[in-house]
Scaffold this active site. Structure first.
Site, PDB file in Angstrom:
ATOM      1  N   ASP A 200      -0.491   0.274   7.959  1.00 29.55           N
ATOM      2  CA  ASP A 200      -0.509  -1.285   7.924  1.00 29.55           C
ATOM      3  C   ASP A 200      -0.020  -1.617   6.412  1.00 29.55           C
ATOM      4  O   ASP A 200      -0.787  -0.960   5.445  1.00 29.55           O
ATOM      5  CB  ASP A 200      -1.638  -1.920   8.221  1.00 29.55           C
ATOM      6  CG  ASP A 200      -1.567  -3.342   8.197  1.00 29.55           C
ATOM      7  OD1 ASP A 200      -0.975  -3.936   8.977  1.00 29.55           O
ATOM      8  OD2 ASP A 200      -2.363  -4.138   7.482  1.00 29.55           O
ATOM      9  N   GLU A 254      -1.974  18.638   7.279  1.00 26.12           N
ATOM     10  CA  GLU A 254      -3.302  19.531   7.797  1.00 26.12           C
ATOM     11  C   GLU A 254      -3.170  20.012   9.156  1.00 26.12           C
ATOM     12  O   GLU A 254      -3.919  20.838   9.683  1.00 26.12           O
ATOM     13  CB  GLU A 254      -4.455  18.929   7.166  1.00 26.12           C
ATOM     14  CG  GLU A 254      -4.516  18.673   5.615  1.00 26.12           C
ATOM     15  CD  GLU A 254      -5.594  17.994   5.373  1.00 26.12           C
ATOM     16  OE1 GLU A 254      -5.777  17.502   3.965  1.00 26.12           O
ATOM     17  OE2 GLU A 254      -6.690  17.777   6.145  1.00 26.12           O
TER      18      GLU A 254
HETATM   19  O1  TEU Z   1       1.431  -7.647   8.663  1.00 28.62           O
HETATM   20  C1  TEU Z   1       1.824  -7.448   7.273  1.00 28.62           C
HETATM   21  C2  TEU Z   1       3.223  -8.623   7.265  1.00 28.62           C
HETATM   22  O2  TEU Z   1       3.992  -8.223   7.886  1.00 28.62           O
HETATM   23  C3  TEU Z   1       2.871  -9.686   6.465  1.00 28.62           C
HETATM   24  O3  TEU Z   1       3.733  -9.391   5.294  1.00 28.62           O
HETATM   25  C4  TEU Z   1       3.042 -10.973   7.251  1.00 28.62           C
HETATM   26  O4  TEU Z   1       3.973 -11.838   6.667  1.00 28.62           O
HETATM   27  C5  TEU Z   1       2.249 -11.207   8.248  1.00 28.62           C
HETATM   28  O5  TEU Z   1       2.196 -10.740   9.512  1.00 28.62           O
HETATM   29  C6  TEU Z   1       1.884 -12.801   8.149  1.00 28.62           C
HETATM   30  O6  TEU Z   1       3.037 -13.368   9.074  1.00 28.62           O
HETATM   31  C7  TEU Z   1       0.443  -6.564   8.579  1.00 28.62           C
HETATM   32  C8  TEU Z   1       0.064  -6.712  10.331  1.00 28.62           C
HETATM   33  O7  TEU Z   1       1.155  -6.251  11.036  1.00 28.62           O
HETATM   34  C9  TEU Z   1      -0.348  -8.131  10.734  1.00 28.62           C
HETATM   35  O8  TEU Z   1      -0.884  -8.367  11.862  1.00 28.62           O
HETATM   36  C10 TEU Z   1      -1.498  -8.363   9.420  1.00 28.62           C
HETATM   37  O9  TEU Z   1      -2.014  -9.778   9.795  1.00 28.62           O
HETATM   38  C11 TEU Z   1      -1.360  -8.050   8.036  1.00 28.62           C
HETATM   39  O10 TEU Z   1      -0.729  -6.709   8.084  1.00 28.62           O
HETATM   40  C12 TEU Z   1      -2.673  -7.841   7.216  1.00 28.62           C
HETATM   41  O11 TEU Z   1      -3.420  -6.609   7.821  1.00 28.62           O
END
Ligand code: TEU
Length: 529
Positions: A200, A254
């Site tokens: 993520d 690893e």
């Molecule tokens: O999303 C990161 C992301 O794409 C953000 O920049 C995006 O703008 C966000 O989804 C708001 O619309 C990842 C995950 O895929 C998302 O579901 C999470 O909410 C986020 O990171 C935080 O962990």
């Protein structure tokens, strides 16, 4: 050279919460995923990426993790995960977990300790800072979900940083102790047989150590996400992040045959940096170019393909994505007819495809009434088109209440999409189209491992050539709803969005139907590769 599984295979993204509920609580769970693995086999995919199922208060639907080495009871148990891994492997499916290293939940014991006071041994596991001298947050950094990326903690009288919700405090990846602890979590799952991770927001892991203000974005359009008011110069894609990506990859290396997929929302020329120096970074930095494309036309797509292929570093393996749980569904963006064209491009362009669950049904975004909105992105910045609930509605397995997804009350309303059981009985359905297309992809290794060239846009028609394993395939995709003629060499129609065309021979001029994409097998076989 033989391709690795993550090069020739197709990844299927399961948003667990909406996939299959087995305990009538209205939320999908791991036993539910196990019970539906036969769908993945029927469809013909090769790996399953599970959205986070770790213990979490669920303020961001699992992307606020309170224990990296367990399973939230909402989704099941560690034993269920072990059973899922075994069941998937028994079917020849690989298992990829979602790894959320940028931030924890504010309920994680580490943060509770860190918040306990400035003398906490974990204070520096997170990003704390005094307020600005004139009062207020340390700087102008903004949360992706709107508002300041700093929250004041009265007890310790400092601010803590969070790129997302205040319940998602940022881990300090400059702290070696954080890296040790987070790499332990990777090994915990690798030891259990997990085949890889989707990381993520990997491009956000390091922030400027001088805490400089981000500069204003001259192209900000009022009404869009407030996050876009600034250019995230000091809070994204920092040079030091590459060292972390390389260290993460070294942990996976690893173990045999593991894959590191990175979520990276950056322009192509920066995206490719995440393959790392000498290929020691992520094997698959997610390529969201087709997700973020402002329009859907042959010229724009051809440009993206050419620029992306040209930017890949030596040994950099491409990949393509059409959607995910954060972005409007492809069928809503381009319409159901072009969604078939898009699926054919996803599965014939060079590189690893990732298919978002439900896109094989042609699922569309389901409008969610204000009173039913659950996504914090929408709740915090409503009516800006940022809400993600519409693309997260439960998978419709069969007609009737609950759609076979749940016998309880679904956590989010179920859309009006045609259920899988109905589509399986309809040879012309999107589900059978995707299944047949995946079978063609498997039967013709030039599509998984061949070269790509002759990428071009002839008016509304995108075309490219795939050569390998003694065959030459040519794809023509009409990105409009009007007929389009193209010049072709003598070929057999291997596949088409319009099944009546399959098996025919074409030569000289081919008039593509509206919204038609075809895979032609040239009569002139190429020898060699
Ligand atoms: O999303 C990161 C992301 O794409 C953000 O920049 C995006 O703008 C966000 O989804 C708001 O619309 C990842 C995950 O895929 C998302 O579901 C999470 O909410 C986020 O990171 C935080 O962990």
């Amino acid at each position: 050279m033989a391709l690795a599984w993550w090069q020739k295979g197709v990844v299927y993204h399961v948003y667990v919460r909406s996939f299959q509920d087995t305990d009538a609580n209205g939320t999908g769970d791991l036993p539910g995923v196990i019970s539906r693995l036969d769908h993945l086999t029927w469809l013909g995919v090769d790996a399953v990426w599970l959205s986070p199922v770790y213990p979490s208060p669920m303020t961001d639907f699992g992307y606020d993790v309170s224990d990296y080495c367990n399973v939230d009871p909402l989704f099941g148990t560690l034993a269920d995960m072990d059973a899922l891994i075994a069941a998937a492997h028994a079917r020849g499916l690989k298992v990829i977990l979602d790894y959320v290293p940028n931030h924890t939940s504010d309920q994680h014991p580490w943060f509770i300790d860190s918040r306990g006071g400035r003398s906490s041994t974990k204070r520096d596991w997170y990003i704390w800072h005094d307020g600005a001298s004139g009062g207020g947050p340390p700087n102008n950094w903004q949360s992706h979900f709107g508002g300041s990326a700093w929250t004041w903690d009265e007890a310790s009288r400092q601010y803590f940083h969070h790129s997302f919700l205040p319940t998602q405090p940022e881990l300090n990846w400059r702290n070696p102790q954080v890296r040790v602890a987070m790499f332990h979590a990777l090994r915990f799952w690798l030891e259990r047989g997990v085949d890889g991770f989707r990381v993520d927001v990997i491009w956000l892991l390091i922030k400027d150590d001088q805490f400089r203000d981000n500069p204003p974005n001259p192209r900000y359009t009022p009404g869009s996400s407030s996050y876009d008011q600034l250019i995230p110069l000091y809070t994204a894609d920092r040079p030091e992040v590459q060292e972390i990506v390389a260290e993460m990859r070294a942990v996976l290396d690893e173990y045999p045959d593991r894959v590191l997929i990175g979520e990276v929302y950056l322009p192509i020329e920066r995206l490719v940096a995440y393959y790392g120096l000498d290929g020691r970074g992520a094997q698959l930095p997610f390529n969201f170019q087709l997700v973020q494309l402002p329009g859907w036309d042959a010229v724009a797509i051809a440009d993206i393909v050419v620029r992306y292929e040209a930017a890949l570093p030596p040994g950099g393996w491409p990949n393509w994505v059409l959607g995910n749980h954060d972005r409007p569904r492809i069928a809503s963006r381009v319409g159901s007819a072009q969604a078939r064209v898009a699926a054919l491009l996803l599965l014939t362009l060079r590189g690893t495809p990732t298919l978002y669950m439900g896109d094989e049904l042609g699922m569309v975004d389901t409008p969610i009434p204000d009173a039913e909105v659950q996504d914090p992105a929408e709740l915090r910045e409503p009516k800006r088109g940022l809400g993600r609930d519409p693309e997260r509605t439960p998978f419709p397995w069969q007609p009737g209440p609950g759609a076979g997804f749940t016998s309880g009350v679904p956590w989010l309303r179920i859309g009006a999409d045609t259920p899988l059981s109905v589509q399986r009985d309809d040879p012309a359905s999107m589900a059978n189209f995707c299944r047949d297309l995946l079978a063609v992809r498997r039967r013709h290794p030039a599509l998984a491992g061949g070269t790509i060239d002759c990428v071009a846009a002839q008016g509304p028609v995108l075309s490219f050539r795939r050569i390998g394993h003694g065959e030459t395939l040519v794809v023509f995709a009409n990105t409009t709803g009007t007929p389009a003629a193209v010049e072709v060499s003598a070929s057999a129609v291997l596949f088409s969005t319009h099944t009546d065309r399959i098996g025919k021979t074409v030569a000289a001029t081919l008039t593509l139907h509206p919204d038609e994409a075809v895979i032609l097998q040239s009569r002139k076989a190429q020898h060699g590769r």
